[in-house]
Design an enzyme around this catalytic site. Structure first.
Site, PDB file in Angstrom:
ATOM      1  CG  ASP A  14      48.772  23.765  78.648  1.00  0.00           C
ATOM      2  OD1 ASP A  14      48.870  24.989  78.589  1.00  0.00           O
ATOM      3  OD2 ASP A  14      48.586  23.127  79.704  1.00  0.00           O
ATOM      4  CE  LYS A  22      56.277  25.880  80.138  1.00  0.00           C
ATOM      5  NZ  LYS A  22      57.161  25.506  81.211  1.00  0.00           N
ATOM      6  CG  MET A  53      57.970  18.844  84.653  1.00  0.00           C
ATOM      7  SD  MET A  53      57.276  20.260  85.515  1.00  0.00           S
ATOM      8  CE  MET A  53      56.616  19.522  87.005  1.00  0.00           C
TER       9      MET A  53
HETATM   10  N1  SAH Z   1      49.219  18.129  84.552  1.00  0.00           N
HETATM   11  C1  SAH Z   1      50.063  17.181  83.878  1.00  0.00           C
HETATM   12  C2  SAH Z   1      51.527  17.354  84.197  1.00  0.00           C
HETATM   13  C3  SAH Z   1      52.076  18.677  83.737  1.00  0.00           C
HETATM   14  S1  SAH Z   1      53.793  18.852  84.087  1.00  0.00           S
HETATM   15  C4  SAH Z   1      49.593  15.769  84.264  1.00  0.00           C
HETATM   16  O1  SAH Z   1      48.769  15.605  85.144  1.00  0.00           O
HETATM   17  O2  SAH Z   1      50.045  14.812  83.621  1.00  0.00           O
HETATM   18  C5  SAH Z   1      54.501  18.328  82.578  1.00  0.00           C
HETATM   19  C6  SAH Z   1      55.272  17.048  82.780  1.00  0.00           C
HETATM   20  O3  SAH Z   1      54.382  15.966  82.810  1.00  0.00           O
HETATM   21  C7  SAH Z   1      56.248  16.724  81.691  1.00  0.00           C
HETATM   22  O4  SAH Z   1      57.469  17.394  81.865  1.00  0.00           O
HETATM   23  C8  SAH Z   1      56.421  15.238  81.879  1.00  0.00           C
HETATM   24  O5  SAH Z   1      57.246  14.953  82.958  1.00  0.00           O
HETATM   25  C9  SAH Z   1      55.014  14.837  82.270  1.00  0.00           C
HETATM   26  N2  SAH Z   1      54.232  14.376  81.123  1.00  0.00           N
HETATM   27  C10 SAH Z   1      53.095  14.904  80.646  1.00  0.00           C
HETATM   28  N3  SAH Z   1      52.619  14.168  79.639  1.00  0.00           N
HETATM   29  C11 SAH Z   1      53.464  13.145  79.473  1.00  0.00           C
HETATM   30  C12 SAH Z   1      53.504  12.015  78.616  1.00  0.00           C
HETATM   31  N4  SAH Z   1      52.558  11.807  77.716  1.00  0.00           N
HETATM   32  N5  SAH Z   1      54.525  11.141  78.742  1.00  0.00           N
HETATM   33  C13 SAH Z   1      55.482  11.334  79.671  1.00  0.00           C
HETATM   34  N6  SAH Z   1      55.492  12.379  80.507  1.00  0.00           N
HETATM   35  C14 SAH Z   1      54.499  13.263  80.423  1.00  0.00           C
END
Ligand code: SAH
Length: 508
Positions: free
Chosen positions: A36, A58, A173
């Site tokens: 990803d 993306k 998100m």
């Molecule tokens: N599977 C991932 C989440 C995927 S959805 C997990 O467990 O973390 C993607 C969302 O995760 C982003 O839109 C944001 O809201 C959050 N996100 C992922 N990495 C992030 C980071 N390093 N800092 C802040 N938000 C993050």
């Protein structure tokens, strides 16, 4: 038929160090790596160079694959018999559509395994100084998606219910819709002064944190101060942040250091940089590999009895030489009678790591000094110089004047790296690199020749250079680089110390 398999692996929130041990070892076995946008390049690099890398995430400028296409890729690669690693940001099962991918594999009869990861809603927040629970503030936590319009009947988050929830609300998100979410929460009875923290790119060196309140956000008509990927934490526990914000206080936090030395050099010193809060980009300008044809080296090892002195001019020389001793079934006793000379402390340290002490380390770390330090000891003696395939011949030329016999043996090859990896060059060009380490004259010259002709002059001017020694600084000046700092102790730890001191002075 060979049976393929898919591993869904959680990469953690950003900092590549937050992957699990199992996750890391699975990536190292990947034949196909499907990854990803929100995954660190450091983790992608762990896969074997032979692995097929498929980007499905993306980001601007890249084609984005639909979930259906991703599922198809996973099935196709596994059905072709491959060991497929699907590397996903955070945890695969937290808003990652990991469950859908696993279900697809299940229905296609393809075996799969899942390796959990640290989800951003915990890990990224921890780096931002935000605990999800705390005895004084919150004893429950909810993870919710803020992706949907709160006014739509289709909205998956039950905001009216969450307005009554006393624990911590972590919204994934959700930054774009946050003002409306804040309004709904207040309308449904949540206290308007409830603190809200917004964390952009948590645990990445570019992390940004903004603290506000539901009221302020609900009234804001301006664009929010953070951009995706970002998390929102709503709850009293945000008040604990001032004393828990450890990460942004690290002395090198927010600084990116480009390390140009060969990859075979020790990891420990890089970890030291990371412990100080820096982001480390590894961009070797010279690559190093063992001698292709070790026949000469093997012959020298077999004739070790005939030598009195063994001379090393680099830490790599030490490592490859000693590795070959072991590979050929020998051990260090073949050096029992040998006296050892090295060019400088880093080379001496490499010997130390094998339990060997150098008998001679010259005061200045140049071939000329090593030759004169040895001159008084080698009359009538036989000397073996263990070295790279290229380098100056001055040592041999000098020693032969007094010694009985001087032989050189190639223990490793140096080759120039032609260009920077794409992502590293992009960071450099965009001015995202603060420091460049210069660890040898060759390294300086390589760095300069690897910069593309169109490298922006203003970005170059802003780069800070950390030089390992006066000799390296001299080589830097010859190509128009004025080192910002120079190590006082001529080894990598000394160079880190110089960077640290400079940053502390700047902050003071
Ligand atoms: N599977 C991932 C989440 C995927 S959805 C997990 O467990 O973390 C993607 C969302 O995760 C982003 O839109 C944001 O809201 C959050 N996100 C992922 N990495 C992030 C980071 N390093 N800092 C802040 N938000 C993050």
């Amino acid at each position: 038929m060979i049976q393929g398999i898919v591993y869904l692996v959680g990469a953690g929130p950003g900092d590549p160090g937050l992957i699990t041990r199992r996750g890391e070892s699975i990536i190292r076995r990947a034949e196909v790596l499907v990854y990803d946008h929100l995954v660190s390049q450091d983790l992608i690099r762990l896969a074997p160079t032979s692995a097929k890398r498929i980007y499905v995430g993306k980001s601007r400028g890249h084609h984005e694959m639909s979930q259906l296409e991703i599922n198809q890729v996973l099935c196709q690669e596994a059905l072709a018999g491959h060991f497929v690693v699907r590397l996903k940001g955070g945890d695969p099962y937290v808003f990652g559509r990991g469950a859908e991918e696993a279900e697809t594999l299940f229905h296609a009869g393809i075996p799969f395994r899942v390796v959990p990861g640290v989800t951003a809603g915990i890990g990224a927040l921890t780096y931002a100084g935000l605990p999800v629970t705390h005895r004084d503030y919150a004893s429950s936590v909810v993870f919710v998606t803020g992706h949907d319009d709160p006014d739509s009947p289709e909205c998956r988050a039950d905001w009216p219910l969450l307005a009554k929830f006393q624990g911590t609300i972590v919204v994934y998100m959700g930054v774009t819709r946050l003002p409306r979410i804040a309004q709904v929460l207040i309308q449904q009875g949540k206290k308007a002064n409830t603190p809200v923290a917004m964390v952009e790119r948590g645990s990445w060196t570019s992390q940004r944190v903004v603290v506000s309140s539901l009221k302020e956000i609900s009234e804001s008509c301006h664009p929010l101060p953070v951009k995706p990927p970002a998390l929102v934490m709503i709850g009293e526990v945000v008040r604990a942040r001032p004393s828990l914000d450890w990460w942004s206080k690290l002395p090198l936090h927010g600084q990116t250091v480009l390390v140009t030395r060969p990859e075979t050099d020790s990891r420990e010193s890089l970890e030291l940089l990371e412990e100080l809060g820096a982001e480390v980009l590894l961009a070797p300008t010279i690559s190093v590999r063992p001698a292709e044809d070790p026949a000469d080296l093997d012959q020298a090892l077999a004739a070790m009895d005939s030598y009195d002195w063994l001379v090393f001019t680099s830490a790599n020389g030490v490592r490859f030489f000693i590795e070959r001793i072991f590979q050929t079934g020998r051990d260090l006793r073949i050096l029992g009678h040998i006296r050892l000379a090295v060019i400088g402390p880093a080379t001496a340290l490499a010997l130390n790591q094998f339990g060997l002490n150098a008998d001679i380390v010259p005061a200045n770390y140049q071939s000329e000094d090593l030759a004169s330090a040895l001159a008084g000891h080698v009359q009538g003696k036989s000397i073996l110089l263990a070295r790279a395939d290229r380098g100056r011949s001055i040592l041999k030329d000098e020693l032969i004047k007094t010694a009985h016999k001087v032989e050189q043996v190639t223990v490793y090859h140096n080759s120039d790296v032609k260009e920077f990896q794409e992502d590293i060059l992009a960071s450099l060009m965009a001015g995202k690199v603060d420091w460049v380490t210069l660890t040898s004259s060759a390294n300086v010259r390589r760095f300069i020749s690897m910069l593309p002709g169109n490298f922006p002059a203003d970005v170059f001017k802003e780069l800070k250079f950390a030089s390992l020694s006066p000799i390296t600084s001299q080589a830097a000046r010859e190509v128009g680089i004025e080192p910002t700092v120079e190590a006082q102790n001529y080894h990598f730890a000394g160079l880190i110390q110089a960077i640290l001191q400079h940053s502390l002075n700047e902050k003071a």
